[in-house]
Scaffold this motif. Structure first.
Motif, PDB file in Angstrom:
ATOM      1  N   LEU A 153       3.486  -2.568  -7.129  1.00 25.85           N
ATOM      2  CA  LEU A 153       3.901  -3.899  -7.550  1.00 25.85           C
ATOM      3  C   LEU A 153       5.319  -4.177  -7.070  1.00 25.85           C
ATOM      4  N   THR A 154       5.749  -5.419  -7.205  1.00 26.47           N
ATOM      5  CA  THR A 154       7.116  -5.782  -6.843  1.00 26.47           C
ATOM      6  C   THR A 154       8.102  -4.951  -7.659  1.00 26.47           C
ATOM      7  N   GLY A 155       9.047  -4.341  -6.991  1.00 24.66           N
ATOM      8  CA  GLY A 155      10.035  -3.514  -7.675  1.00 24.66           C
ATOM      9  C   GLY A 155       9.681  -2.044  -7.723  1.00 24.66           C
ATOM     10  N   GLU A 156       8.433  -1.702  -7.402  1.00 27.96           N
ATOM     11  CA  GLU A 156       8.030  -0.296  -7.393  1.00 27.96           C
ATOM     12  C   GLU A 156       8.278   0.318  -6.023  1.00 27.96           C
ATOM     13  N   ARG A 157       8.512   1.615  -6.030  1.00 24.48           N
ATOM     14  CA  ARG A 157       8.683   2.356  -4.785  1.00 24.48           C
ATOM     15  C   ARG A 157       7.572   3.383  -4.656  1.00 24.48           C
ATOM     16  N   CYS A 158       7.206   3.671  -3.415  1.00 24.02           N
ATOM     17  CA  CYS A 158       6.152   4.652  -3.140  1.00 24.02           C
ATOM     18  C   CYS A 158       6.786   6.040  -3.047  1.00 24.02           C
ATOM     19  N   ILE A 159       6.416   6.923  -3.966  1.00 27.52           N
ATOM     20  CA  ILE A 159       6.978   8.271  -4.012  1.00 27.52           C
ATOM     21  C   ILE A 159       5.903   9.267  -3.596  1.00 27.52           C
ATOM     22  N   LYS A 160       6.204  10.059  -2.590  1.00 26.31           N
ATOM     23  CA  LYS A 160       5.252  11.043  -2.102  1.00 26.31           C
ATOM     24  C   LYS A 160       4.827  11.987  -3.223  1.00 26.31           C
ATOM     25  N   ASN A 161       3.525  12.242  -3.297  1.00 26.18           N
ATOM     26  CA  ASN A 161       2.915  13.153  -4.269  1.00 26.18           C
ATOM     27  C   ASN A 161       3.007  12.646  -5.706  1.00 26.18           C
ATOM     28  N   VAL A 162       3.493  11.428  -5.893  1.00 27.36           N
ATOM     29  CA  VAL A 162       3.611  10.856  -7.237  1.00 27.36           C
ATOM     30  C   VAL A 162       2.854   9.539  -7.333  1.00 27.36           C
ATOM     31  N   GLU A 174       0.834  -1.200   0.000  1.00 27.81           N
ATOM     32  CA  GLU A 174       0.000   0.000   0.000  1.00 27.81           C
ATOM     33  C   GLU A 174       0.870   1.252   0.000  1.00 27.81           C
ATOM     34  N   CYS A 175       0.512   2.199  -0.855  1.00 32.71           N
ATOM     35  CA  CYS A 175       1.263   3.454  -0.992  1.00 32.71           C
ATOM     36  C   CYS A 175       0.316   4.629  -0.772  1.00 32.71           C
ATOM     37  N   ASP A 176       0.403   5.253   0.394  1.00 34.53           N
ATOM     38  CA  ASP A 176      -0.383   6.460   0.675  1.00 34.53           C
ATOM     39  C   ASP A 176       0.435   7.658   0.196  1.00 34.53           C
ATOM     40  N   TYR A 177       0.353   7.930  -1.111  1.00 34.66           N
ATOM     41  CA  TYR A 177       1.270   8.906  -1.698  1.00 34.66           C
ATOM     42  C   TYR A 177       0.819  10.351  -1.570  1.00 34.66           C
ATOM     43  N   CYS A 203       3.199   5.068  -7.194  1.00 38.80           N
ATOM     44  CA  CYS A 203       4.096   3.929  -7.389  1.00 38.80           C
ATOM     45  C   CYS A 203       4.907   4.109  -8.670  1.00 38.80           C
ATOM     46  N   ARG A 204       6.214   3.988  -8.561  1.00 36.19           N
ATOM     47  CA  ARG A 204       7.095   4.126  -9.719  1.00 36.19           C
ATOM     48  C   ARG A 204       8.233   3.113  -9.630  1.00 36.19           C
ATOM     49  N   CYS A 205       8.711   2.676 -10.804  1.00 37.75           N
ATOM     50  CA  CYS A 205       9.829   1.731 -10.865  1.00 37.75           C
ATOM     51  C   CYS A 205      11.151   2.483 -10.918  1.00 37.75           C
TER      52      CYS A 205
END
Length: 265
Positions: free
Chosen positions: A242-251, A230-233, A253-255
């Motif tokens: 997804l696997t390999g993605e990072r949670c970026i604030k204000n953006v 879960e990404c509360d961005y 999920c990104r790889c």
């Protein structure tokens, strides 16, 4: 003679009432998200950005907004308390952001969230050796670092008489609703005993029956599928990474995998 006396007294009372009349704002007070303003459930929060109890309540409030989405309307109003140093300045900052971003709710909620998270910077004794211009400058620098608006834009808004009046009118509006402290919560116009101790389940125990009585299926917390995170961005915005993605604030999920050309596995 008696009639004239009564008439004069009535006139004095009427003049006193009208002189205390809250100015009618150019738009409804507060900043709302979720469903329409006439939703079956309308939750209002009167907050002070430098109130510790408001800060403690805010994470659960964001959960409520996220869980119910458009099934409820959530609206907050600023109500700076005089015994929280710099609370009026921090509250005016909300209105500055609103005016500078054309009432962009993501920017407004981000400001409130980040001020809560960094409340100790401007709370009471923290600024006892600072002048008011220094406090405002500190807040402006903070806002600029968040990327919400430029420092110059924020500073200009803080010296704008109309925005200052907006902040005052918002405070007077809260008084007209019989608000005396923060946080104060209303559900469909009725005060409830919600505070920082309320969990999401406590909120659901009040909101769900109202929705059900109107034929609306109560919301359930949607967990991410297995192997997703879960990404509360951003305020009231969540994604499942997804696997390999990072949670970026204000953006979101990104790889970020250079070996695979930033592609996820």
């Amino acid at each position: 003679m008696e009639f004239k006396t009564i008439f004069v007294l009535f006139g004095v009372i009427l003049v006193g009432y009208t002189s205390a009349q809250v100015p009618i704002p150019s738009h409804p007070d507060g900043y709302g998200v979720g469903g329409p303003a006439d939703a079956h459930v309308v939750v209002e929060m009167f907050l002070d950005p430098l109130c510790p109890d408001c800060k403690a309540s805010w994470p659960t409030v964001l959960q409520v907004i996220q869980v119910y989405g458009t099934k409820i309307h959530f609206r907050f109003h600023t109500f700076p308390l005089p015994y929280h140093t710099n609370s009026f300045v921090a509250s005016q900052g909300v209105h500055v952001i609103a005016n500078a971003t054309n009432r962009n709710l993501d920017s407004i909620f981000l400001y409130v969230t980040k001020v809560f998270e960094n409340q100790e910077k401007w709370y009471n004794d923290a600024t006892k050796t600072m002048t008011m211009p220094q406090v405002v400058d500190s807040l402006a620098t903070f806002v600029a670092q968040l990327g919400i608006v430029t420092k110059d834009t924020f500073l200009a808004g803080m010296t704008n008489d109309d925005i200052n009046d907006e902040t005052r009118i918002s405070w007077k509006y809260a008084c007209s609703r019989m608000v005396v402290g923060t946080p104060t919560f209303l559900i469909n116009g009725v005060a409830v005993s919600a505070d920082a101790s309320w969990s999401l389940d406590d909120w659901k125990s009040v909101i769900d029956p109202i929705l059900a009585s109107n034929g609306v299926t109560p919301s359930k917390v949607q967990d991410c599928p297995p192997n997703q995170t879960e990404c509360d961005y951003a305020p009231h915005k969540t994604q499942c990474c997804l696997t390999g993605e990072r949670c970026i604030k204000n953006v979101g999920c990104r790889c970020f995998n250079l070996k695979l050309g930033n592609k996820c596995l």
